[in-house]
Design a protein around this motif. Structure first.
Motif, PDB file in Angstrom:
ATOM      1  N   ASP A 370       0.827  -1.210   0.000  1.00 29.30           N
ATOM      2  CA  ASP A 370       0.000   0.000   0.000  1.00 29.30           C
ATOM      3  C   ASP A 370       0.862   1.261   0.000  1.00 29.30           C
ATOM      4  O   ASP A 370       1.825   1.365   0.750  1.00 29.30           O
ATOM      5  CB  ASP A 370      -0.877  -0.053   1.258  1.00 29.30           C
ATOM      6  N   PHE A 371       0.507   2.180  -0.841  1.00 30.51           N
ATOM      7  CA  PHE A 371       1.231   3.448  -0.886  1.00 30.51           C
ATOM      8  C   PHE A 371       1.020   4.205   0.419  1.00 30.51           C
ATOM      9  O   PHE A 371      -0.070   4.165   1.004  1.00 30.51           O
ATOM     10  CB  PHE A 371       0.667   4.336  -1.996  1.00 30.51           C
ATOM     11  N   SER A 373       0.201   7.421   2.230  1.00 27.03           N
ATOM     12  CA  SER A 373      -0.576   8.625   1.910  1.00 27.03           C
ATOM     13  C   SER A 373      -0.583   8.871   0.402  1.00 27.03           C
ATOM     14  O   SER A 373      -0.042   9.859  -0.080  1.00 27.03           O
ATOM     15  CB  SER A 373      -0.049   9.842   2.646  1.00 27.03           C
ATOM     16  N   PHE A 374      -1.188   7.962  -0.254  1.00 28.26           N
ATOM     17  CA  PHE A 374      -1.182   7.958  -1.710  1.00 28.26           C
ATOM     18  C   PHE A 374      -1.447   9.290  -2.428  1.00 28.26           C
ATOM     19  O   PHE A 374      -0.561   9.836  -3.094  1.00 28.26           O
ATOM     20  CB  PHE A 374      -2.161   6.910  -2.210  1.00 28.26           C
ATOM     21  N   ASP A 465      -4.480   2.080  -4.743  1.00 23.31           N
ATOM     22  CA  ASP A 465      -3.117   2.153  -4.199  1.00 23.31           C
ATOM     23  C   ASP A 465      -2.750   0.969  -3.306  1.00 23.31           C
ATOM     24  O   ASP A 465      -1.827   1.033  -2.529  1.00 23.31           O
ATOM     25  CB  ASP A 465      -2.957   3.446  -3.397  1.00 23.31           C
ATOM     26  N   LYS A 536       4.082   0.920   8.179  1.00 24.09           N
ATOM     27  CA  LYS A 536       4.024   2.300   7.710  1.00 24.09           C
ATOM     28  C   LYS A 536       4.713   3.257   8.673  1.00 24.09           C
ATOM     29  O   LYS A 536       4.659   3.047   9.877  1.00 24.09           O
ATOM     30  CB  LYS A 536       2.564   2.723   7.545  1.00 24.09           C
TER      31      LYS A 536
HETATM   32 MG   LIG Z   1      -2.392   3.977   1.109  1.00 25.87          MG
END
Ligand SMILES: [Mg+2]
Ligand SMILES: Nc1ccn([C@H]2C[C@H](O)[C@@H](COP(=O)(O)OP(=O)(O)OP(=O)(O)O)O2)c(=O)n1
Length: 1157
Positions: A370-371, A373-374, A465, A536
């Motif tokens: 997962d990105f 803070s996409f 994302d 993260k």
């Molecule tokens: Mg994300």
DNA sequence: ATCCTCCCCTAC
DNA sequence: TAAGGTAGGGGAGGAT
């Protein structure tokens, strides 16, 4: 009841106080926080008073210039509403945040007004903001006339009230006419004309709809109806009283008439005309004093500002524009596209190998990528200077602007995705706001998926994302190649491999996109997700088997997927806040509170169990389009036109998906009775009641026009004041593949393209039978050419008539929609021959047909009540049947168009609108029980705030739960807690043949027989009221059966299961041993125990417990020294070893080391 | 019991 | 100013 209610309210309130709202301003979505209407009103009032009192107090001795003035601001002003408010109050005036029908304003402050004739606002004191400013400057009240916003007609009205008096005089159905006239000349109408949209030619209709007359009062009325008066405090009563005074008579007559008139018109035209005649807005009958400002008028006023008009439904391009800017819309469409893409790829690749390959049912390695803070990360690429500062992505910096994504610096302040700007700025005043860049998000995502797919695992898209990757086979292969047998398990090596894959992937994506992704790795989807949180930002984390319980246990329940506000609230009510608390709660308790599925899921989650496979993606079941922002209509026509457009959009989507459906649901959000006309969020929907209504077509369709007409009919049936509409949605379900790829007799038609994915062309004609679409041939063939054509979401592309849509083709190779068709298994062959025929008819005719009632085909008409109860509607023939007015010939009645039927029903009999019947199921919602007093509908849900109900009855409900439990047989029986025996049974079902084969003949027979017997018992047990007894019963069974090992009704009821559980198991062992110490235990019983313990280890994950049981067993056996009975003792000793081995095996299965006993 | 409808809830 | 959509899981309760 009162006290209980109070108590609950308090609890809720308390919870809310601590609850961290992720966004909004607390005014809106927060209502769920209120402890009920009484409380709600009280708070509201108090709040306003406080605010003004504070302002006044802080004002010092400013001249009371505005004494006697009651001001109200409409629209966007300069100075701002807040400033004007303050200014007026400071100078002795009164300010109304909103007009609520009972208060009067003496002056309305706004910047612009609609063209003269549109609405007679001239009757009000419409003044410019400068009036306030200048008056203060001058130190005295300046003549408002000098600041009049419009200079037309004199202003005779001294006060303005919403609704109110007008209604009473409404009796005369005169008003309509006048209204129409006004509408005709309204600004909006002229706008439409200039745009070529045929406006109100129906204005000639003499019948005018009062549809918009009785808006908010309805809701109030319903409140009043509620039998909760006792709980209503004085404020509330006073309010209700007041409203009641204003309560007009119902204008049913006119409503019905107008509806019929409309219907007639509709039938005659049949063209692509937008919608039926717009019932002109109803002008207030203009009672001498206090002319009410209707919501339509209010909207007109609001829309006087060109900028407003542009961003609301007043703009003909609204839909297109709105969707192009809506992040949530983008998110949803992207997701659907990705899902299709993944499915297609999966299909292309290997359809078969998977099943076989994944044999080692245990140990999986799942990555969640997962990105970080996409949106924000991508948008910030253009603003490198902000990367280290708190920044967010939003459309603007106003208070109601929503933050789609915030970077980590911003999160340090507590800012969160989805939060409203107001709150975010309170938390972080220096917030940088950057705009959206949807195309860039798509690009980044494409690169991201390229990289993810390169990994080679099984991929499942979660969102634009975010993706899941099952890398089990990669990891195992690697481990094996290094010389270790898979079964042997070399967790450590595997884990390393997994980390390596993740690391490489992260690097790769960073390289390609310049943005960070984080990766969580775990043995299942749940764990991968939990790991992701720890990873993260810009990191990775792998949860190893031995740390699962600790990590999970420390999480708050809301950190589990699927648990948020509502479920979190229910859990908190039973004292569960942390995941570890879930573990201390019996599965029964969880299921009784949350339902069987949810309860079991959480029970498992708490133990790190999640059997969901990566890649499983169900087939689409619905297609919908809705808009709940910017909805501001000033007359019915606009509303209907909008519904029509929405349905066109829906048609486009249906085509794009290659489906059609036969069930339509229309969703309406209507301003709540007590909600201000202008919600806190700019053009937002504010506090609303929602209403759904669905109808069934005789045959599946994808024709937007047809659907549009039906939807409009539904809308009309609701009979809402258009000005109060705040959100509209249309959804189609009961889908069927468009390209009926040969249902049954397909074979014969093979000569044609044969397969589903062939050229569409006008196939329709060729296969009339399949294409049971009521669309017009012309339209149909047209669409068929390129369904994929237009991409509704793509911002840049102007949304045009579907016809022009094809231009778009770029998008996807026809395959884009293929997946859906393919997956859409069912080849629906109309069972009822008729549909095929019907399908051939032109829409209009078809509609009639459908409307008529062959039976259940006719659209339902449910809301016959002018004021349908919010959300909740029931449907279908049954209701209809009962409700046919006595003085109507059923046949005739049924033959009527449904909207007319609705109108008729509405005018008959006491409306059965039960008051606010919204029943919150969430404990976090106001539990106002607004018991539908005389809920005419016998059924319905209890009509009370679910929670209270449940909470209250919980105790005694236990009883019923017993029954409930029985219903859920399947579920319960596999509960570890209640019945290891059952588990055993279950296990036996999949009993390993090998194992059976190895048993001595007699033993095998016994095992099998017993298995069968148990299943029977199990089944019959279902019928028995009390589940607990089942075990006992079974145990005492026939002699043939050895001792049933009914161990651990684990977590029983309230007690912290753990102990109870263990104690019972020990007792069981004692008894077992005592009774068989001479001859030794029966092999079956040993197996039962082994399986039970294996489950304790693998599922329940309570190693301590397993260890204790074994120690106990060992102790019991060893302690048995009395007389050396040889055989028995020996057998028992072997049993101990056997059980230990089983537990070790279970440990290994989980990738854990050996257990020390 | 099971199925179906009408919601609520959740996620991004 | 602002762009609060959309699909699926599943629970409650009625219909069958
Ligand atoms: Mg994300
Ligand atoms: N309420 C929300 C939540 C998310 N999104 C959009 C913007 C996010 O960037 C994107 C992805 O959502 P995530 O939950 O993955 O959040 P982020 O990627 O922004 O942050 P992170 O994944 O680092 O927690 O979806 C949104 O518009 N509104």
């Amino acid at each position: 009841m009162g006290s209980r209610l109070e108590k609950n309210s308090t609890a809720v309130r308390k919870r809310l106080e601590n609850h961290e709202f992720t966004g909004e301003d607390g005014e809106e979505y927060a209502p769920s926080a209120f402890g009920g209407f009484p409380d709600y009103f009280r708070r509201k009032k108090i709040k306003l008073q406080n605010v003004d009192a504070e302002i006044r107090a802080a004002a010092g001795d400013k001249p009371p210039i505005f004494k006697g003035v009651v001001g109200h601001v409409i629209g966007y002003t300069q100075p701002s509403l807040t400033d004007i408010h303050k200014a007026i109050v400071e100078h002795g005036g009164v300010f109304l945040q909103y007009l609520d029908g009972k208060t009067m304003a003496t002056h309305i402050i706004c910047s612009a007004l609609p063209p003269k004739k549109s609405l007679e606002f001239s009757k009000y004191r419409m003044v410019k903001p400068a009036w306030v400013v200048d008056s203060i400057k001058a130190g005295k009240l300046l003549p408002w006339a000098d600041y009049k916003v419009i200079d037309e007609g004199g202003a005779r009205q001294k006060t303005i009230r919403l609704d109110g008096g007008k209604m009473s005089s409404q009796a005369t159905q005169q008003p309509p006419l006048r209204y129409r006239e006004q509408t005709q000349n309204s600004f909006y109408t002229s706008q439409l004309r200039s745009m070529g949209t045929s406006p109100a030619q129906g204005s000639s209709s003499p019948l005018v709809t009062p549809r918009l007359n009785k808006p908010r009062l309805q809701a109030v009325e319903s409140i009043e109806d509620d039998p909760m008066d006792e709980d209503i405090d004085d404020d509330m009563m006073a309010l209700v009283e007041e409203e009641r005074q204003l309560e007009p008579g119902r204008a049913q007559e006119p409503a019905r008439a107008s509806s019929m008139a409309l219907e007639a018109t509709e039938e005659t035209e049949e063209g692509p005309t937008p919608a039926a005649q717009p019932p002109p807005p109803d002008p207030p009958v203009a009672p001498k004093e206090g002319k009410p400002l209707t919501s339509e008028e209010h909207n007109a006023l609001l829309l006087a500002d060109p900028r407003m008009r542009k961003s609301s439904t007043a703009n003909p391009e609204f839909l297109k524009q709105y969707y192009s800017e809506s992040r949530l819309h983008h998110l949803s469409t992207w997701k659907a596209e990705l899902k299709s893409k993944m499915q297609r790829l999966a299909a292309e690749r290997g359809p078969a190998p998977k099943g076989v390959k994944r044999k080692p049912g245990l140990r999986r390695y799942i990555m969640h990528v997962d990105f970080d803070s996409f949106f924000c990360a991508v948008s910030l690429k253009k603003y490198p200077e902000f990367v280290d500062k708190p920044a967010v992505v939003a459309h603007g910096s106003g208070s109601g602007s929503e933050i789609a994504s915030c970077n980590y610096p911003a999160r340090k302040f507590g800012v969160k995705n989805g939060m409203w700007m107001k709150r975010a700025q309170e938390l972080c005043p220096d917030l940088k706001v950057v705009g959206y860049d949807f195309p860039a998000y798509e690009e980044a995502s494409a690169l991201f998926y390229d990289a993810v797919l390169e990994v080679g695992g099984v991929v499942q898209s979660v969102s634009i994302d975010e993706a899941l990757v099952d890398i089990t086979s990669l990891v195992l292969d690697a481990a094996v190649s290094k010389g270790v047998g898979v079964s042997e398990g070399s967790p450590w090596r595997e884990q390393e491999k997994a980390d390596e894959i993740a690391s490489r992937l992260r690097e790769r994506i960073k390289e390609k996109t310049g943005c960070n992704v984080s990766v969580g790795i775990g043995g299942n989807i749940l764990l991968a997700k939990v790991a992701l949180r720890k990873a993260k930002p810009a990191g990775q984390y792998q949860i190893r088997p031995e740390e699962v319980l600790d990590i999970l246990g420390a999480l708050k329940v809301e950190d589990l997927p699927g648990v948020a506000y509502s479920i979190g609230g229910k859990l908190e009510e039973i004292g569960v806040k942390l995941v570890s608390n879930i573990r201390q709660t019996s599965k029964e308790r969880l299921t009784s509170v949350l339902g069987p599925k949810t309860g079991e899921k959480l029970w498992e989650y708490a133990r790190g169990i999640d059997k969901t496979e990566v890649g499983e993606q169900p087939v689409r079941k619905s297609v919908s389009a809705e808009v709940n922002w910017g909805i501001r209509f000033i007359n019915q026509q606009e509303a209907e036109e909008f519904v029509g457009n929405l349905c066109k959009e829906l048609e486009r989507r249906l085509l794009n998906e290659g489906v059609k459906g036969k069930h339509l649901t229309v969703k309406i959000m209507r301003r709540a009775a007590d909600a201000p006309l202008d919600p806190p969020k700019h053009l937002g929907h504010g506090e609303c009641d929602t209403f759904n209504k669905s109808i069934v077509f005789g045959v599946a369709t994808n024709n937007g026009e047809f659907i549009g007409k039906e939807a409009v009919a539904v809308l009309r049936a609701f009979n809402f004041s258009p000005g109060d509409l705040r959100g509209i949605g249309v959804q189609v379900t009961k889908l069927e593949p468009l390209k009926a790829s040969a249902p049954e007799g397909s074979q014969k038609r093979l000569n044609f393209g044969s397969f589903a994915a062939h050229t569409p062309a006008k196939k329709q004609r060729t296969e009339p039978i399949e294409e049971g679409t009521p669309e017009k041939p012309k339209t149909a063939s047209h669409h068929e050419v390129d369904p994929i054509a237009d991409d509704p979401l793509t911002p840049r592309k102007p949304k045009v008539h579907p016809a022009l849509a094809l231009a778009k083709a770029n998008e996807a190779d026809a395959s884009a929609r293929t997946p859906l068709n393919v997956t859409g298994t069912q080849f629906i062959m109309p069972s009822n021959a008729d549909p095929a025929v019907i399908a051939e008819l032109p829409p209009d005719i078809n509609r009639h047909f459908v409307t008529k009632p062959p039976e259940n085909n006719f659209p339902d008409v449910k809301s016959r009540d002018p004021t349908p109860a919010p959300v909740k509607s029931r449907t279908q023939s049954p209701a209809l049947q009962d409700e046919i007015p006595a003085d109507f010939d059923p046949e005739v009645f049924l033959a009527l168009p449904e909207d007319i039927k609705a109108e008729i029903l509405a005018s008959h009999g006491p409306s059965r609108s039960r008051g606010q019947s919204v029943l919150p199921q969430s404990p976090r919602k106001d539990r106002i029980l607004q018991p539908p007093k005389r809920a005419p509908t016998p059924t319905k849900r209890g009509g009370r705030g679910g929670k209270i109900h449940s909470l209250f009855n919980r105790a005694k409900a236990k009883q019923q739960d017993a029954n409930a439990g029985l219903h859920q047989t399947n579920f319960l029986t596999r509960d570890t807690k209640r019945a290891p025996v059952d588990q055993e049974i279950e296990a036996l079902e999949e009993i390993d043949p090998t194992f059976l084969a190895e048993l001595p003949e007699d033993v095998r027979k016994e095992v099998v027989a017993d298995h069968r017997r148990r299943r029977m018992a199990q089944r019959s047990g279902l019928l028995a009221p009390v589940p607990s007894r089942q075990e006992n019963k079974r145990r005492s069974g026939t002699g043939e059966t050895k001792l049933k090992f009914p161990p651990p009704p684990p977590k029983v009821g309230l007690s912290g299961s753990g102990l109870t559980d263990l104690t019972e198991v020990k007792d069981m062992i004692n008894a077992w041993h005592r009774e068989t110490k001479a001859e030794g235990p029966h092999v079956d019983d040993v197996r039962v125990l082994e399986k039970y313990l294996a489950r304790v280890v693998v599922e329940e994950r309570d190693m301590e417990k397993a260890k204790k049981v074994i120690r106990w067993l060992e102790w019991v056996v060893d302690a048995d020294e009395d007389e050396d009975e040889g055989r028995g003792k020996e057998a028992w000793s072997e049993t101990v070893e056997s059980v230990k081995a089983a537990v070790q095996a279970a440990m290994a299965e989980r990738g854990l080391g050996k257990m020390e006993f």
